[in-house]
Design an enzyme around this catalytic site. Structure first.
Site, PDB file in Angstrom:
ATOM      1  N   ARG A 104       6.101  -8.596  -9.475  1.00  0.00           N
ATOM      2  CA  ARG A 104       7.352  -8.743 -10.323  1.00  0.00           C
ATOM      3  C   ARG A 104       8.529  -9.438  -9.324  1.00  0.00           C
ATOM      4  O   ARG A 104       8.825  -9.297  -8.106  1.00  0.00           O
ATOM      5  CB  ARG A 104       8.065  -7.272 -10.503  1.00  0.00           C
ATOM      6  N   THR A 108      14.429 -11.392 -11.430  1.00  0.00           N
ATOM      7  CA  THR A 108      14.301 -11.277 -12.760  1.00  0.00           C
ATOM      8  C   THR A 108      13.498 -10.171 -13.326  1.00  0.00           C
ATOM      9  O   THR A 108      13.677 -10.017 -14.380  1.00  0.00           O
ATOM     10  CB  THR A 108      13.713 -12.542 -13.268  1.00  0.00           C
ATOM     11  N   ASP A 200       7.701   2.644  -4.886  1.00  0.00           N
ATOM     12  CA  ASP A 200       7.150   1.533  -4.997  1.00  0.00           C
ATOM     13  C   ASP A 200       5.544   1.485  -4.606  1.00  0.00           C
ATOM     14  O   ASP A 200       5.111   1.997  -3.603  1.00  0.00           O
ATOM     15  CB  ASP A 200       7.469   0.377  -3.904  1.00  0.00           C
TER      16      ASP A 200
HETATM   17  C1  PRP Z   1       4.682  -2.878  -9.627  1.00  0.00           C
HETATM   18  C2  PRP Z   1       3.355  -2.071 -10.411  1.00  0.00           C
HETATM   19  C3  PRP Z   1       3.105  -2.896 -11.597  1.00  0.00           C
HETATM   20  C4  PRP Z   1       4.460  -3.575 -11.994  1.00  0.00           C
HETATM   21  C5  PRP Z   1       5.244  -2.545 -12.929  1.00  0.00           C
HETATM   22  O1  PRP Z   1       3.850  -4.230  -9.037  1.00  0.00           O
HETATM   23  O2  PRP Z   1       2.201  -1.937  -9.468  1.00  0.00           O
HETATM   24  O3  PRP Z   1       2.429  -3.972 -11.448  1.00  0.00           O
HETATM   25  O4  PRP Z   1       5.327  -3.205 -10.420  1.00  0.00           O
HETATM   26  O5  PRP Z   1       6.408  -3.011 -13.295  1.00  0.00           O
HETATM   27  P1  PRP Z   1       6.677  -3.655 -14.695  1.00  0.00           P
HETATM   28  O6  PRP Z   1       6.086  -2.859 -15.782  1.00  0.00           O
HETATM   29  O7  PRP Z   1       8.445  -3.819 -14.699  1.00  0.00           O
HETATM   30  O8  PRP Z   1       6.184  -5.069 -14.785  1.00  0.00           O
HETATM   31  P2  PRP Z   1       4.547  -5.290  -8.168  1.00  0.00           P
HETATM   32  O9  PRP Z   1       5.327  -6.247  -8.721  1.00  0.00           O
HETATM   33  O10 PRP Z   1       5.704  -4.369  -7.126  1.00  0.00           O
HETATM   34  O11 PRP Z   1       3.609  -5.734  -7.202  1.00  0.00           O
HETATM   35  P3  PRP Z   1       2.540  -5.210  -6.045  1.00  0.00           P
HETATM   36  O12 PRP Z   1       1.545  -4.439  -7.010  1.00  0.00           O
HETATM   37  O13 PRP Z   1       2.048  -6.132  -5.558  1.00  0.00           O
HETATM   38  O14 PRP Z   1       3.172  -4.213  -5.026  1.00  0.00           O
HETATM   39  N1  URA Z   2       6.809  -1.005  -9.782  1.00  0.00           N
HETATM   40  C1  URA Z   2       6.522   0.279  -8.802  1.00  0.00           C
HETATM   41  O1  URA Z   2       5.791   0.102  -7.881  1.00  0.00           O
HETATM   42  N2  URA Z   2       7.407   1.099  -9.103  1.00  0.00           N
HETATM   43  C2  URA Z   2       8.459   1.226  -9.943  1.00  0.00           C
HETATM   44  O2  URA Z   2       8.983   2.504 -10.068  1.00  0.00           O
HETATM   45  C3  URA Z   2       8.547   0.302 -10.700  1.00  0.00           C
HETATM   46  C4  URA Z   2       7.732  -0.650 -10.623  1.00  0.00           C
END
Ligand code: PRP
Ligand code: URA
Length: 209
Positions: A104, A108, A200
């Site tokens: 993400r 944005t 997270d």
């Molecule tokens: C987190 C999570 C999802 C996403 C959810 O990943 O594991 O993939 O955010 O958010 P959304 O529904 O608003 O898209 P992140 O982008 O933090 O990446 P990571 O798994 O590499 O930490």
């Molecule tokens: N991604 C995460 O890892 N945690 C949240 O709460 C939302 C998005």
């Protein structure tokens, strides 16, 4: 519209409580996510078709049942989805594993795709996309879209924690996709985090906070 299932098994709910707790460290967090993924795999496979077979027990012939060879695929959304793969494979070891890499954008909140690798026989398989978090729904929608673009016909989405906003977005974009959760939480905060959520997921799994 896709249905939403919340797995209310006491073991799932108990372990999820410890996953959520702020003081749970990386080692325990990872172990608990793995265990909950196994329990969720048990629940999500309840409707797998069975076929009759005749076997010989030490005592007599027996009409029994085995799973009717349905081909499954598991697709973790990188990174955090990786934490659920082994737990699922412990119950469905014959499943093939694809990967979709997304993060993400912190400004944005939109997903950015950086990697996709799927098994070659995508049209014959039903895929379960896995990610601990369904927040805005952007990442899940992008991953499902990416699978469909490559010929995938059947998809389910399985997450530990979902926000109502993300559920609604997936239902709108992919009405053919059912969603399976361990918990449907209250809301998103202004930074796009699920409330109460678990923080997270990627950082807590991999100790990168
Ligand atoms: C987190 C999570 C999802 C996403 C959810 O990943 O594991 O993939 O955010 O958010 P959304 O529904 O608003 O898209 P992140 O982008 O933090 O990446 P990571 O798994 O590499 O930490
Ligand atoms: N991604 C995460 O890892 N945690 C949240 O709460 C939302 C998005």
């Amino acid at each position: 519209m896709g249905k939403v299932y919340v797995f209310d098994h006491p073991l799932i709910q108990h372990k999820l409580t410890y996953i959520r707790k702020n003081e749970t460290g990386t080692k325990e967090f990872r172990e608990l996510v793995d265990e909950v993924a196994t329990l969720m795999a048990f629940e999500i496979t309840r409707d797998l078709p069975l076929e009759d077979v005749t076997i010989q027990t030490p005592v007599s012939e027996s009409k029994s049942q085995v799973i009717a060879g349905k081909k499954l695929g598991i697709v973790p959304i990188l990174r955090a989805g990786l934490g659920m793969v082994d737990g699922m494979l412990s119950l469905i070891p014959a499943a093939k594993v694809g990967h979709v890499g997304l993060y993400r954008d912190p400004e944005t909140l939109k997903p950015v795709e950086y990697y996709v690798k799927l098994p070659s026989d995508v049209e014959e398989r039903e895929f379960i996309v896995i990610d601990p978090m369904l927040a805005t729904g952007g990442s899940a929608n992008e991953a499902i879209e990416s699978l469909k673009k490559r010929g995938v016909k059947q998809v389910r989405l399985m997450c530990l924690v979902g926000a109502p906003e993300g559920v609604e977005e997936v239902q709108k974009a992919h009405p053919d996709v059912d969603i399976y959760l361990a918990a449907l939480d209250e809301k998103l905060n202004e930074k796009g985090y699920i409330v109460p959520g678990l923080g997270d997921a990627g950082d807590r799994l991999f100790g990168t906070k």
